[in-house]
Scaffold this active site. Structure first.
Site, PDB file in Angstrom:
ATOM      1  CB  SER A  95     -18.671 -32.103 -42.517  1.00 28.96           C
ATOM      2  OG  SER A  95     -19.794 -32.564 -41.803  1.00 28.96           O
ATOM      3  CG  MET A  96     -15.674 -34.235 -37.248  1.00 30.11           C
ATOM      4  SD  MET A  96     -15.273 -35.980 -36.991  1.00 30.11           S
ATOM      5  CE  MET A  96     -13.820 -36.138 -38.054  1.00 30.11           C
TER       6      MET A  96
END
Length: 254
Positions: A95-96
């Site tokens: 994700s991030m």
């Protein structure tokens, strides 16, 4: 859970593997911590020396302010990682963490002449696939609702108000950084990229995952898994197999 860590607090080594020919740096999702990757470290050691990144604003770094700008985030983490890239190194980000892995790789290549052997980009659309998102502007209840929807946070934490109060500032900072991040279509790395994606991830379509290919001048491959944003939990063995095979091939080539 005892881990070696570096002086500035960024790196955790739960299963130090000093004799390993290759390192894997694991970068958590927004609001995540180094301990998320403890099972990865345990599974891959001693063949791979796994470094788990601890972001500021959580756990033992909870008194440090979080980053709200992805480029500043990447600058700081790159500085912390430079002493650790003395052997072939890959990065895995979920994700991030996938965006951060990409930006750290850009800096290692541009500023230090070091090309990671591979970037594993998990659970995230490509850097230039922009969606307008405003989770960071929600109130605390709104951020908790997002975390519940994506099912990426331990239910015990979501139900413990005291713990939530401690971690929400870090989560908000992370969302601010990643939701305001922009990359140009021409931003590339030389490192090979392997993409892992959930087939029903509400935050990343197959097309957005495939468009990571435009961000590398190296080799590219993509693997889809049944499940949503945190497909990793249901498919840990398969994910670890892909990581191990890619890293083993790299070590053999070296």
């Amino acid at each position: 859970m005892i881990a070696q860590q570096n002086a500035d607090g960024w790196i955790r080594r739960y299963h130090a593997a000093d004799e390993s020919p290759i390192r894997l740096v694991c970068l958590p999702h927004a609001g995540g911590s180094a301990s998320f990757y403890f099972p990865v470290s345990r599974a891959l050691a001693p063949a791979v020396d796994v470094l788990c990144v601890q972001y500021p604003g959580r756990q033992d770094r909870r008194h440090e302010p979080g980053f709200t700008d992805m480029h500043a985030y990447a600058d700081a983490l790159t500085s912390a990682l430079v002493p650790w890239v003395d052997r072939p190194t890959a990065l895995f980000g979920h994700s991030m963490g996938a965006v951060l892995a990409f930006e750290v790789t850009r800096r290692l290549e541009r500023d230090h002449g070091i090309t990671p052997v591979r970037v594993f980009a998990s659970g995230r659309r490509s850097p230039s696939s922009f969606r307008p998102e405003t989770v960071h502007l929600r109130d605390d209840d709104g951020i908790v609702a997002e975390m519940r929807e994506l099912s990426g946070t331990d239910a015990a934490i979501l139900g413990d108000e005291e713990i939530l109060r401690m971690v929400l500032p870090a989560i908000r900072s992370d969302y601010t950084a990643v939701e305001n991040y922009r990359a140009a279509p021409g931003d590339t790395v030389n490192a090979d990229i392997t993409v892992l994606t959930g087939e029903s991830d509400p935050r990343t379509s197959r097309e957005e995952a495939e468009s990571w290919e435009a961000h590398t001048t190296g080799r590219f491959d993509i693997h889809g898994f049944p499940g949503g944003h945190f497909f990793l939990a249901q498919h840990q063995a398969h994910v670890l197999k892909i990581i191990s095979e890619r890293l083993a091939a790299t070590a053999h080539q070296g």
